[in-house]
Design a protein around this motif. Structure first.
Motif, short mmCIF file in Angstrom:
data_model
loop_
_atom_site.label_atom_id
_atom_site.label_comp_id
_atom_site.label_asym_id
_atom_site.label_seq_id
_atom_site.Cartn_x
_atom_site.Cartn_y
_atom_site.Cartn_z
N ILE A 11 -14.11 -0.80 22.07
CA ILE A 11 -12.62 -0.70 21.98
C ILE A 11 -12.15 -1.14 20.61
N GLN A 12 -12.67 -2.15 20.01
CA GLN A 12 -12.15 -2.63 18.90
C GLN A 12 -12.43 -1.85 17.53
N TYR A 13 -13.57 -1.23 17.74
CA TYR A 13 -13.87 -0.34 16.81
C TYR A 13 -12.86 1.00 16.80
N ALA A 14 -12.57 1.57 17.82
CA ALA A 14 -11.62 2.68 17.97
C ALA A 14 -10.43 2.41 17.33
N GLU A 15 -9.88 1.23 17.62
CA GLU A 15 -8.73 0.69 17.26
C GLU A 15 -8.85 0.44 15.55
N LEU A 16 -9.68 -0.18 15.16
CA LEU A 16 -10.06 -0.27 13.64
C LEU A 16 -9.92 1.07 13.07
N GLN A 17 -10.59 2.13 13.45
CA GLN A 17 -10.62 3.24 12.93
C GLN A 17 -9.15 3.92 12.90
N GLU A 18 -8.34 3.56 13.71
CA GLU A 18 -7.07 4.20 13.70
C GLU A 18 -6.11 3.36 12.81
N GLU A 19 -6.46 2.09 12.79
CA GLU A 19 -5.82 1.17 11.76
C GLU A 19 -6.28 1.58 10.46
N VAL A 20 -7.36 1.94 10.01
CA VAL A 20 -7.86 2.62 8.90
C VAL A 20 -6.93 3.68 8.32
N LYS A 21 -7.05 4.58 9.52
CA LYS A 21 -6.13 5.97 9.08
C LYS A 21 -4.71 5.68 8.86
N ASP A 22 -3.91 4.80 9.67
CA ASP A 22 -2.72 4.42 9.36
C ASP A 22 -2.65 3.79 7.84
N THR A 23 -3.42 2.80 7.61
CA THR A 23 -3.38 2.29 6.19
C THR A 23 -3.47 3.39 4.94
N ARG A 24 -4.22 4.30 5.43
CA ARG A 24 -4.55 5.17 4.25
C ARG A 24 -3.46 6.12 4.11
N LYS A 25 -2.76 6.34 5.28
CA LYS A 25 -1.37 7.24 5.10
C LYS A 25 -0.22 6.31 4.41
N LYS A 26 -0.13 5.06 4.60
CA LYS A 26 0.68 4.37 3.99
C LYS A 26 0.39 4.17 2.32
N ILE A 27 -0.85 4.00 1.81
CA ILE A 27 -1.23 4.12 0.66
C ILE A 27 -0.68 5.39 -0.02
N GLU A 28 -1.18 6.50 0.74
CA GLU A 28 -0.97 7.72 0.17
C GLU A 28 0.64 7.97 -0.09
N SER A 29 1.44 7.41 0.72
CA SER A 29 3.05 7.47 0.71
C SER A 29 3.41 6.81 -0.59
N LEU A 30 2.83 5.70 -0.76
CA LEU A 30 3.31 4.85 -1.86
C LEU A 30 2.80 5.48 -2.99
N GLU A 31 1.59 5.98 -3.15
CA GLU A 31 0.90 6.57 -4.39
C GLU A 31 2.04 7.82 -4.59
N ASN A 32 2.46 8.60 -3.61
CA ASN A 32 3.39 9.67 -3.89
C ASN A 32 4.93 9.08 -4.53
N GLN A 33 5.39 8.08 -3.93
CA GLN A 33 6.52 7.65 -4.46
C GLN A 33 6.37 7.10 -5.96
N ILE A 34 5.30 6.48 -5.99
CA ILE A 34 4.87 5.89 -7.60
C ILE A 34 4.87 7.35 -8.45
N THR A 35 4.11 8.62 -8.08
CA THR A 35 4.21 9.65 -8.77
C THR A 35 5.56 10.10 -9.20
N ARG A 36 6.30 10.14 -8.06
CA ARG A 36 7.59 10.75 -8.23
C ARG A 36 8.52 9.88 -9.07
N MET A 37 8.40 8.61 -9.10
CA MET A 37 9.24 7.68 -10.05
C MET A 37 8.71 7.97 -11.54
#
Length: 147
Positions: A11-37
Protein backbone atom coordinates in the motif's frame (compact mmCIF):
# COMPACT_ATOMS: atom_id res chain seq x y z
CA UNK A 1 8.15 -10.65 7.13
CA UNK A 2 4.61 -10.67 8.48
CA UNK A 3 1.65 -10.53 6.15
CA UNK A 4 0.30 -7.28 7.65
CA UNK A 5 3.68 -5.60 7.32
CA UNK A 6 3.93 -6.74 3.72
CA UNK A 7 0.46 -5.46 2.89
CA UNK A 8 1.47 -2.11 4.38
CA UNK A 9 4.59 -2.07 2.17
CA UNK A 10 2.46 -2.75 -0.92
CA UNK A 11 0.00 0.00 0.00
CA UNK A 12 2.85 2.37 0.89
CA UNK A 13 4.44 1.77 -2.51
CA UNK A 14 1.24 2.71 -4.33
CA UNK A 15 0.93 5.89 -2.22
CA UNK A 16 4.58 6.79 -2.84
CA UNK A 17 4.02 6.50 -6.59
CA UNK A 18 1.13 8.98 -6.36
CA UNK A 19 3.21 11.32 -4.20
CA UNK A 20 6.02 11.23 -6.78
CA UNK A 21 3.52 12.08 -9.56
CA UNK A 22 2.12 14.99 -7.53
CA UNK A 23 5.59 16.34 -6.79
CA UNK A 24 6.56 16.12 -10.47
CA UNK A 25 3.44 18.13 -11.39
CA UNK A 26 4.36 20.80 -8.82
CA UNK A 27 7.91 20.97 -10.22
CA UNK A 28 6.58 21.31 -13.76
CA UNK A 29 4.27 24.14 -12.65
CA UNK A 30 7.14 25.99 -10.96
CA UNK A 31 9.36 25.54 -14.02
CA UNK A 32 6.59 26.99 -16.18
CA UNK A 33 6.23 29.98 -13.82
CA UNK A 34 9.99 30.63 -13.95
CA UNK A 35 10.05 30.34 -17.74
CA UNK A 36 7.12 32.77 -18.00
CA UNK A 37 8.89 35.28 -15.73
CA UNK A 38 12.10 35.01 -17.73
CA UNK A 39 10.30 35.40 -21.06
CA UNK A 40 8.18 38.33 -19.91
CA UNK A 41 11.21 40.06 -18.42
CA UNK A 42 10.42 43.36 -16.79
CA UNK A 43 7.01 44.11 -15.37
CA UNK A 44 5.42 47.52 -15.69
CA UNK A 45 3.13 49.19 -13.18
CA UNK A 46 1.64 52.65 -12.86
CA UNK A 47 1.63 54.39 -9.49
CA UNK A 48 0.33 57.75 -8.33
CA UNK A 49 2.42 60.09 -6.29
CA UNK A 50 4.29 63.33 -6.39
CA UNK A 51 2.53 66.65 -5.82
CA UNK A 52 -0.68 65.80 -4.03
CA UNK A 53 -0.78 62.28 -5.42
CA UNK A 54 -2.05 63.41 -8.79
CA UNK A 55 0.98 62.57 -10.90
CA UNK A 56 1.27 59.16 -12.59
CA UNK A 57 4.57 57.35 -12.71
CA UNK A 58 5.46 54.29 -14.72
CA UNK A 59 7.61 51.82 -12.76
CA UNK A 60 9.52 49.11 -14.61
CA UNK A 61 11.53 46.26 -13.15
CA UNK A 62 12.10 42.53 -12.92
CA UNK A 63 10.24 40.77 -10.07
CA UNK A 64 13.43 39.48 -8.39
CA UNK A 65 11.86 38.66 -5.00
CA UNK A 66 9.11 36.51 -6.57
CA UNK A 67 11.58 34.98 -9.04
CA UNK A 68 14.00 34.13 -6.23
CA UNK A 69 11.26 32.59 -4.04
CA UNK A 70 10.00 30.51 -6.95
CA UNK A 71 13.52 29.28 -7.79
CA UNK A 72 14.12 28.36 -4.12
CA UNK A 73 10.84 26.48 -3.99
CA UNK A 74 11.76 24.66 -7.20
CA UNK A 75 15.11 23.51 -5.75
CA UNK A 76 13.35 22.40 -2.57
CA UNK A 77 10.75 20.39 -4.50
CA UNK A 78 13.46 18.75 -6.63
CA UNK A 79 15.24 17.70 -3.45
CA UNK A 80 11.98 16.28 -2.07
CA UNK A 81 11.44 14.40 -5.35
CA UNK A 82 14.89 12.79 -5.11
CA UNK A 83 14.13 11.64 -1.57
CA UNK A 84 10.72 10.26 -2.59
CA UNK A 85 12.18 8.43 -5.58
CA UNK A 86 14.84 6.82 -3.39
CA UNK A 87 12.22 5.78 -0.83
CA UNK A 88 10.04 4.48 -3.65
CA UNK A 89 12.89 2.33 -5.01
CA UNK A 90 13.58 0.87 -1.59
CA UNK A 91 9.88 0.14 -1.07
CA UNK A 92 9.39 -1.46 -4.48
CA UNK A 93 12.42 -3.68 -3.89
CA UNK A 94 10.91 -4.88 -0.61
CA UNK A 95 7.50 -5.38 -2.26
CA UNK A 96 8.92 -7.25 -5.25
CA UNK A 97 11.07 -9.46 -3.00
CA UNK A 98 7.98 -10.38 -0.99
CA UNK A 99 5.88 -11.09 -4.09
CA UNK A 100 8.67 -13.19 -5.65
CA UNK A 101 8.96 -15.23 -2.45
CA UNK A 102 5.34 -16.43 -2.64
CA UNK A 103 4.79 -20.05 -3.63
CA UNK A 104 1.39 -19.34 -5.22
CA UNK A 105 1.89 -18.11 -8.81
CA UNK A 106 -1.68 -16.79 -9.04
CA UNK A 107 -1.22 -14.67 -5.92
CA UNK A 108 2.10 -13.37 -7.29
CA UNK A 109 0.27 -12.25 -10.44
CA UNK A 110 -2.59 -10.69 -8.51
CA UNK A 111 -0.32 -8.72 -6.16
CA UNK A 112 1.95 -7.63 -8.98
CA UNK A 113 -0.95 -6.38 -11.10
CA UNK A 114 -2.68 -4.58 -8.24
CA UNK A 115 0.19 -3.09 -6.28
CA UNK A 116 3.21 -2.91 -8.58
CA UNK A 117 1.42 -2.09 -11.84
CA UNK A 118 -1.21 -0.10 -9.89
CA UNK A 119 -4.19 -1.45 -11.84
CA UNK A 120 -7.81 -1.16 -10.72
CA UNK A 121 -9.60 -4.35 -9.63
CA UNK A 122 -11.49 -4.29 -12.94
CA UNK A 123 -8.21 -4.21 -14.87
CA UNK A 124 -6.73 -6.93 -12.65
CA UNK A 125 -9.74 -9.17 -13.33
CA UNK A 126 -9.46 -8.62 -17.08
CA UNK A 127 -5.75 -9.42 -17.06
CA UNK A 128 -6.32 -12.55 -14.98
CA UNK A 129 -8.88 -13.74 -17.50
CA UNK A 130 -11.17 -16.74 -17.11
CA UNK A 131 -14.10 -16.20 -14.78
CA UNK A 132 -12.28 -13.57 -12.70
CA UNK A 133 -14.40 -10.63 -11.64
CA UNK A 134 -13.27 -7.46 -9.86
CA UNK A 135 -14.91 -8.68 -6.64
CA UNK A 136 -13.50 -12.19 -6.89
CA UNK A 137 -9.89 -11.05 -7.30
CA UNK A 138 -10.28 -8.40 -4.61
CA UNK A 139 -11.66 -10.98 -2.18
CA UNK A 140 -8.94 -13.47 -3.10
CA UNK A 141 -6.27 -10.93 -2.16
CA UNK A 142 -8.19 -9.93 0.98
CA UNK A 143 -8.47 -13.58 2.10
CA UNK A 144 -4.75 -14.06 1.49
CA UNK A 145 -3.84 -11.13 3.73
CA UNK A 146 -6.42 -12.09 6.36
CA UNK A 147 -4.93 -15.56 6.93
Amino acid sequence: MTTNLTKEILIQYAELQEEVKDTRKKIESLENQITRMEEEGAVIDCVKGGAGGIQNFKVTGFPYPKYSRTKSLLYSRKSILETLELESLETINAAEEFIASLADARMRRLLNLKYIEDLSWIQVARRMGGKATPDSVRMEVKRYFDK
